[in-house]
Motif scaffolding. Structure first.
Motif, PDB file in Angstrom:
ATOM      1  N   ALA A   1       0.645  -1.683   0.182  1.00 36.60           N
ATOM      2  CA  ALA A   1       0.159  -0.145   0.465  1.00 36.60           C
ATOM      3  C   ALA A   1       0.558   1.784   0.170  1.00 36.60           C
ATOM      4  O   ALA A   1       0.787   2.331  -0.553  1.00 36.60           O
ATOM      5  N   LEU A   2       2.081   1.206   1.062  1.00 43.16           N
ATOM      6  CA  LEU A   2       2.883   2.754   1.068  1.00 43.16           C
ATOM      7  C   LEU A   2       3.906   2.480  -0.232  1.00 43.16           C
ATOM      8  O   LEU A   2       3.444   3.921  -0.868  1.00 43.16           O
ATOM      9  N   ALA A   3       3.899   1.460  -1.155  1.00 45.87           N
ATOM     10  CA  ALA A   3       5.023   1.633  -2.355  1.00 45.87           C
ATOM     11  C   ALA A   3       4.039   2.626  -3.006  1.00 45.87           C
ATOM     12  O   ALA A   3       4.195   3.623  -4.263  1.00 45.87           O
ATOM     13  N   ARG A   4       2.599   1.644  -3.214  1.00 48.81           N
ATOM     14  CA  ARG A   4       1.638   2.144  -4.949  1.00 48.81           C
ATOM     15  C   ARG A   4       1.279   3.373  -4.023  1.00 48.81           C
ATOM     16  O   ARG A   4       1.128   4.334  -5.425  1.00 48.81           O
ATOM     17  N   HIS A   5       1.673   4.073  -2.901  1.00 51.99           N
ATOM     18  CA  HIS A   5       1.059   5.390  -2.044  1.00 51.99           C
ATOM     19  C   HIS A   5       1.992   6.807  -3.355  1.00 51.99           C
ATOM     20  O   HIS A   5       1.877   7.155  -3.535  1.00 51.99           O
ATOM     21  N   TYR A   6       2.925   5.903  -2.877  1.00 47.39           N
ATOM     22  CA  TYR A   6       5.093   7.504  -3.143  1.00 47.39           C
ATOM     23  C   TYR A   6       4.482   6.792  -4.776  1.00 47.39           C
ATOM     24  O   TYR A   6       5.622   7.753  -5.004  1.00 47.39           O
ATOM     25  N   PHE A   7       4.766   5.962  -5.581  1.00 49.80           N
ATOM     26  CA  PHE A   7       5.384   5.432  -6.231  1.00 49.80           C
ATOM     27  C   PHE A   7       4.656   5.370  -7.596  1.00 49.80           C
ATOM     28  O   PHE A   7       4.654   5.725  -8.676  1.00 49.80           O
ATOM     29  N   GLY A   8       2.594   5.423  -7.318  1.00 44.40           N
ATOM     30  CA  GLY A   8       1.803   5.131  -8.128  1.00 44.40           C
ATOM     31  C   GLY A   8       2.397   3.912  -8.842  1.00 44.40           C
ATOM     32  O   GLY A   8       2.639   3.331  -8.616  1.00 44.40           O
ATOM     33  N   LYS A   9       2.434   4.244 -10.636  1.00 44.81           N
ATOM     34  CA  LYS A   9       2.401   3.562 -11.422  1.00 44.81           C
ATOM     35  C   LYS A   9       3.702   3.266 -11.945  1.00 44.81           C
ATOM     36  O   LYS A   9       4.072   2.789 -13.035  1.00 44.81           O
ATOM     37  N   SER A  10       4.411   3.900 -11.737  1.00 43.62           N
ATOM     38  CA  SER A  10       5.445   4.686 -12.073  1.00 43.62           C
ATOM     39  C   SER A  10       6.711   2.815 -11.931  1.00 43.62           C
ATOM     40  O   SER A  10       7.611   2.626 -11.971  1.00 43.62           O
ATOM     41  N   VAL A  11       5.823   2.150 -10.364  1.00 46.55           N
ATOM     42  CA  VAL A  11       6.273   1.323  -9.780  1.00 46.55           C
ATOM     43  C   VAL A  11       5.588   0.021  -9.705  1.00 46.55           C
ATOM     44  O   VAL A  11       5.140   0.101  -9.081  1.00 46.55           O
ATOM     45  N   TYR A  12       5.688  -1.018 -10.548  1.00 47.88           N
ATOM     46  CA  TYR A  12       4.979  -2.541 -10.135  1.00 47.88           C
ATOM     47  C   TYR A  12       4.729  -3.290  -9.077  1.00 47.88           C
ATOM     48  O   TYR A  12       5.924  -3.477  -8.590  1.00 47.88           O
ATOM     49  N   VAL A  13       3.462  -3.175  -7.727  1.00 48.02           N
ATOM     50  CA  VAL A  13       3.954  -3.414  -6.727  1.00 48.02           C
ATOM     51  C   VAL A  13       3.032  -4.538  -6.311  1.00 48.02           C
ATOM     52  O   VAL A  13       1.861  -4.440  -7.197  1.00 48.02           O
ATOM     53  N   GLN A  14       3.627  -5.904  -6.107  1.00 47.83           N
ATOM     54  CA  GLN A  14       3.091  -6.739  -5.173  1.00 47.83           C
ATOM     55  C   GLN A  14       2.655  -7.397  -4.054  1.00 47.83           C
ATOM     56  O   GLN A  14       4.258  -6.873  -3.434  1.00 47.83           O
ATOM     57  N   SER A  15       2.573  -7.419  -3.217  1.00 44.22           N
ATOM     58  CA  SER A  15       2.357  -8.504  -2.091  1.00 44.22           C
ATOM     59  C   SER A  15       1.643 -10.048  -2.345  1.00 44.22           C
ATOM     60  O   SER A  15       0.951  -9.887  -2.530  1.00 44.22           O
ATOM     61  N   ALA A  16       2.930 -10.832  -1.071  1.00 51.72           N
ATOM     62  CA  ALA A  16       2.129 -12.274  -0.862  1.00 51.72           C
ATOM     63  C   ALA A  16       2.414 -12.643   0.612  1.00 51.72           C
ATOM     64  O   ALA A  16       3.669 -11.598   1.050  1.00 51.72           O
TER      65      ALA A  16
END
Length: 140
Positions: free
Chosen positions: A20-35
Motif C-alpha cells: 500500500a505504501l509503495a503504491r501510494h508513493y510511486f503510483g504506476k511508475s513501479v509495479y508492486v505486489q505483495s504475498a
C-alpha cells in the motif's frame, strides 16, 4: 526498479502495508505486489487504521500466498523484499527459478504487541513509518 514484491508470513500486516505504501508513493511508475508464505489470516484492522491515518485506504486488500500470486500472474519481479525470517527463506528458494534480487528488511511483527488499543496501534504505526522510510529510500 520496475517491479517489486513484498513478502511476509500471511500478507495481512507487513507486506500488505508495504504494498500500500509503495503504491501510494510511486503510483504506476513501479509495479508492486505483495504475498504471504502461508494463508489463513484476514487483513489486520489495526494496519488498515494505521494506513488510513496517513490517507491510504487498504480496506480492499485481500491476502494472497506466493503460490496464488504465481498462478495468477507469475513471479517476474526485479526485487523481492522479505520482511520476516520465514519470508526471507521462501524468497531465497524462489531465486532458484526466478531471476530476482532479494533483500531482507527485518520488520517487527506488530500483532504481538500488548497493552491498550492506542499502545497496540503505536506498534503498527512504527512498522508503517519504518517501511515507508525504507521504501522511499530504496525505490526512488
Amino acid at each position: 526498479m520496475q517491479s517489486v514484491l513484498f513478502v511476509c508470513n500471511f500478507n495481512a500486516v507487513r507486506s500488505a502495508c508495504a504494498e500500500a505504501l509503495a503504491r501510494h508513493y510511486f503510483g504506476k511508475s513501479v509495479y508492486v505486489q505483495s504475498a504471504g508464505v502461508r494463508s489463513g489470516e484476514p487483513t489486520d484492522p489495526f494496519m488498515i487504521s494505521a494506513l488510513d491515518e496517513i490517507g491510504i485506504d487498504a480496506s480492499r486488500h485481500r491476502p494472497r500466498t506466493l503460490e496464488e500470486l504465481e498462478e495468477w500472474e507469475g513471479l517476474n519481479f526485479d526485487l523481492i523484499v522479505s520482511l520476516s525470517p520465514e519470508a526471507h527463506h521462501a524468497a531465497l528458494e524462489l531465486t532458484r527459478t526466478v531471476a530476482a534480487e532479494v533483500e531482507y528488511w527485518p520488520t517487527p511483527d506488530p500483532t504481538v504487541s500488548q497493552g491498550s488499543r492506542e499502545q497496540r496501534l503505536d506498534a503498527y504505526r512504527d512498522v508503517r513509518d519504518g517501511l515507508g522510510f525504507r521504501i522511499r529510500q530504496r525505490l526512488r
